[in-house]
Design a protein around this motif. Structure first.
Motif, mmCIF file in Angstrom:
data_model
loop_
_atom_site.group_PDB
_atom_site.id
_atom_site.type_symbol
_atom_site.label_atom_id
_atom_site.label_comp_id
_atom_site.label_asym_id
_atom_site.label_seq_id
_atom_site.Cartn_x
_atom_site.Cartn_y
_atom_site.Cartn_z
ATOM 1 N N UNK A 188 0.950 0.199 -1.676
ATOM 2 C CA UNK A 188 2.152 -0.367 -1.068
ATOM 3 C C UNK A 188 2.038 -0.384 0.456
ATOM 4 N N UNK A 189 1.504 0.697 1.034
ATOM 5 C CA UNK A 189 1.337 0.753 2.488
ATOM 6 C C UNK A 189 0.329 -0.291 2.959
ATOM 7 N N UNK A 190 -0.700 -0.534 2.171
ATOM 8 C CA UNK A 190 -1.702 -1.556 2.511
ATOM 9 C C UNK A 190 -1.077 -2.948 2.457
ATOM 10 N N UNK A 241 6.628 5.986 -0.701
ATOM 11 C CA UNK A 241 6.219 6.459 -2.028
ATOM 12 C C UNK A 241 6.562 5.419 -3.093
ATOM 13 N N UNK A 242 5.597 5.118 -3.954
ATOM 14 C CA UNK A 242 5.747 4.102 -5.003
ATOM 15 C C UNK A 242 5.068 4.556 -6.289
ATOM 16 N N UNK A 295 0.464 8.222 -8.372
ATOM 17 C CA UNK A 295 1.427 8.092 -7.265
ATOM 18 C C UNK A 295 0.688 7.827 -5.957
ATOM 19 N N UNK A 296 -0.407 8.544 -5.741
ATOM 20 C CA UNK A 296 -1.201 8.366 -4.514
ATOM 21 C C UNK A 296 -1.732 6.944 -4.427
ATOM 22 N N UNK A 297 -2.287 6.447 -5.536
ATOM 23 C CA UNK A 297 -2.855 5.094 -5.539
ATOM 24 C C UNK A 297 -1.777 4.046 -5.241
ATOM 25 N N UNK A 298 -0.642 4.139 -5.906
ATOM 26 C CA UNK A 298 0.420 3.158 -5.727
ATOM 27 C C UNK A 298 1.053 3.251 -4.343
ATOM 28 N N UNK A 341 4.822 1.929 -8.988
ATOM 29 C CA UNK A 341 4.399 0.695 -9.654
ATOM 30 C C UNK A 341 4.190 -0.402 -8.616
ATOM 31 N N UNK A 342 3.347 -1.367 -8.955
ATOM 32 C CA UNK A 342 3.010 -2.448 -8.033
ATOM 33 C C UNK A 342 4.141 -3.472 -7.973
ATOM 34 N N UNK A 343 4.723 -3.644 -6.808
ATOM 35 C CA UNK A 343 5.825 -4.609 -6.645
ATOM 36 C C UNK A 343 5.410 -6.040 -6.948
ATOM 37 N N UNK A 344 4.148 -6.377 -6.674
ATOM 38 C CA UNK A 344 3.677 -7.753 -6.878
ATOM 39 C C UNK A 344 3.617 -8.143 -8.352
ATOM 40 N N UNK A 345 3.578 -7.155 -9.229
ATOM 41 C CA UNK A 345 3.501 -7.428 -10.671
ATOM 42 C C UNK A 345 4.847 -7.290 -11.373
ATOM 43 N N UNK A 346 5.894 -7.048 -10.611
ATOM 44 C CA UNK A 346 7.210 -6.827 -11.212
ATOM 45 C C UNK A 346 7.752 -8.120 -11.819
#
Length: 413
Positions: free
Chosen positions: A122-124, A187-188, A115-118, A190-195
């Motif tokens: 997302x914030x980046x 908070x995320x 969760x922390x990584x995702x 999963x990576x939105x770019x890979x959806x």
């Protein structure tokens, strides 16, 4: 000028080269037979392959004829249940079995790190300056959300209110309101770019929360060993907002929300669950049967007893479960296929009366009258044995009436 037709010598040459009627008929017939043979063989192979792979196709009762015998005796299977049940070693081996340690067994630190990584990713991707979240931040965020679920206020901001009546010293002391709002908005999982897109095969409506669902499903199976008696039913998570997943079920206590298929132990623990994402483009046959098959895969060959209601129950399903050493019982809609027609008429039955038939596959269909007529399909031992239950009359007086053992709650041998 272009020539309009053939000359007489050319026409005679073409006429002499034409095949005879017999030859043309024979060749055309042989070609037609080849085409028909190819089509029939390919269609047969396709049908066989589809029947093997299609989970919605019921079992052997489609091939063998089902016959029913009134008031016949039910086959006694008497298969012992030898599996261990209850909390697994992940729970029993805890040195400090406190609520927080049990929570972290289900909601592991490794998943919190995901969760922390995702969240930081997302914030980046948004491109704004921020302070990366830590494990402590996420733990505090989760704790605050649990408290907010117990202590309800008009708005989550009221926990940090300057008003003495609304202000909560415990929550406001854990985290500043700006930090909480930032995590809530970023908070995320999963990576939105890979959806995947809607047009792609692997499109998933639950993509953004899929890691959480997979993790909980894995941990629920890991920390608890199911007992002999299991129940599969649908549950509703209340939600009134906009979502393509939202279902409307007017007869349920919670009428609008997310529908969840669940397999629960007799102790009440949710062993497995699946969120229903709605109808697909193609009409799905035997949805109830597919749900039962999917949620009972972990029980195959272990002599469990499975209960469900008339949404799921069918003759073919009980026959399939019986071949997998799963005893089953469920109320049934008598309009389903392969059910008996020789049971007592409704008019001839009084409260406490019941009748039954047993099929050539040793499946019992029971008709019992309580306040209303109840139909039950079961492979339970002694399912048709008579017992007594207590009922309350309109004047408050308690009476005892007869009922089949399969209709008793909870079912006991």
């Amino acid at each position: 000028m272009p020539r309009k037709g053939l000359t007489i010598p050319e026409a005679l040459e073409v006429f002499h080269n034409l095949p005879s009627d017999f030859e043309s008929d024979e060749s055309s017939l042989s070609e037609a037979e080849d085409v028909m043979t190819a089509k029939s063989s390919s269609s047969e192979n396709t049908d066989i392959d589809e029947e093997k792979d299609d989970i919605s196709v019921p079992g052997p009762s489609r091939i063998s004829k089902v016959t029913w015998k009134n008031k016949a005796s039910v086959k006694i299977r008497n298969i012992p249940f030898t599996e261990q049940s209850g909390p697994s070693d992940e729970i029993t081996s805890l040195q400090d079995p406190s609520p927080i340690s049990i929570f972290l067994t289900l909601f592991s630190i490794s998943f919190i790190e995901t969760i922390i990584y995702q969240t930081n990713l997302y914030a980046t991707q948004k491109g704004n300056a921020f302070t990366p979240v830590t494990v402590q931040d996420i733990l505090c965020f989760l704790a605050i959300n649990i408290v907010m679920g117990i202590k309800r206020l008009p708005s989550y901001r009221d926990f940090w209110s300057t008003n003495e009546i609304l202000h909560d010293a415990f929550v406001s002391g854990l985290m500043p309101v700006r930090k909480f709002i930032w995590i809530l908005g970023n908070i995320h999982l999963n990576d939105n770019n890979l959806m995947p897109k809607k047009s792609e095969k692997n499109f998933d409506k639950l993509y953004k929360v899929r890691p959480l669902l997979d993790h909980l499903s894995e941990m629920f199976l890991k920390v608890f060993k199911p007992g002999q008696k299991q129940a599969i039913d649908e549950s509703m998570i209340k939600f009134k907002g906009r979502s393509s997943l939202k279902q409307y079920m007017p007869k349920k206590p919670i009428k609008r929300g997310y529908k969840v298929w669940m397999r629960c132990d007799s102790s009440g623990f949710a062993c497995e669950f699946q969120i229903y994402t709605g109808k697909t483009e193609e009409v799905e046959r035997n949805l109830g049967e597919r749900v039962i098959r999917n949620l009972s895969k972990k029980l195959l060959g272990k002599n469990h007893v499975l209960f469900f209601d008339n949404y799921f129950t069918s003759y073919d399903l009980l026959k399939h479960l019986d071949t997998q050493n799963i005893t089953a019982c469920g109320t049934v809609n008598m309009s389903r296929k392969n059910l008996p027609k020789n049971l007592l008429e409704d008019k001839k039955m009084k409260r406490g009366d019941f009748d039954w038939s047993v099929s050539n596959d040793d499946i019992a269909c029971i008709k019992w009258k309580d306040k209303r007529i109840v139909h039950i399909l079961a492979t339970l031992d002694e399912a048709t044995k008579s017992c007594e239950i207590e009922r309350k009359e309109k004047d408050g007086k308690k009476i005892k009436i007869a009922c089949p053992k399969a209709a008793r709650k909870p079912y006991t041998k």
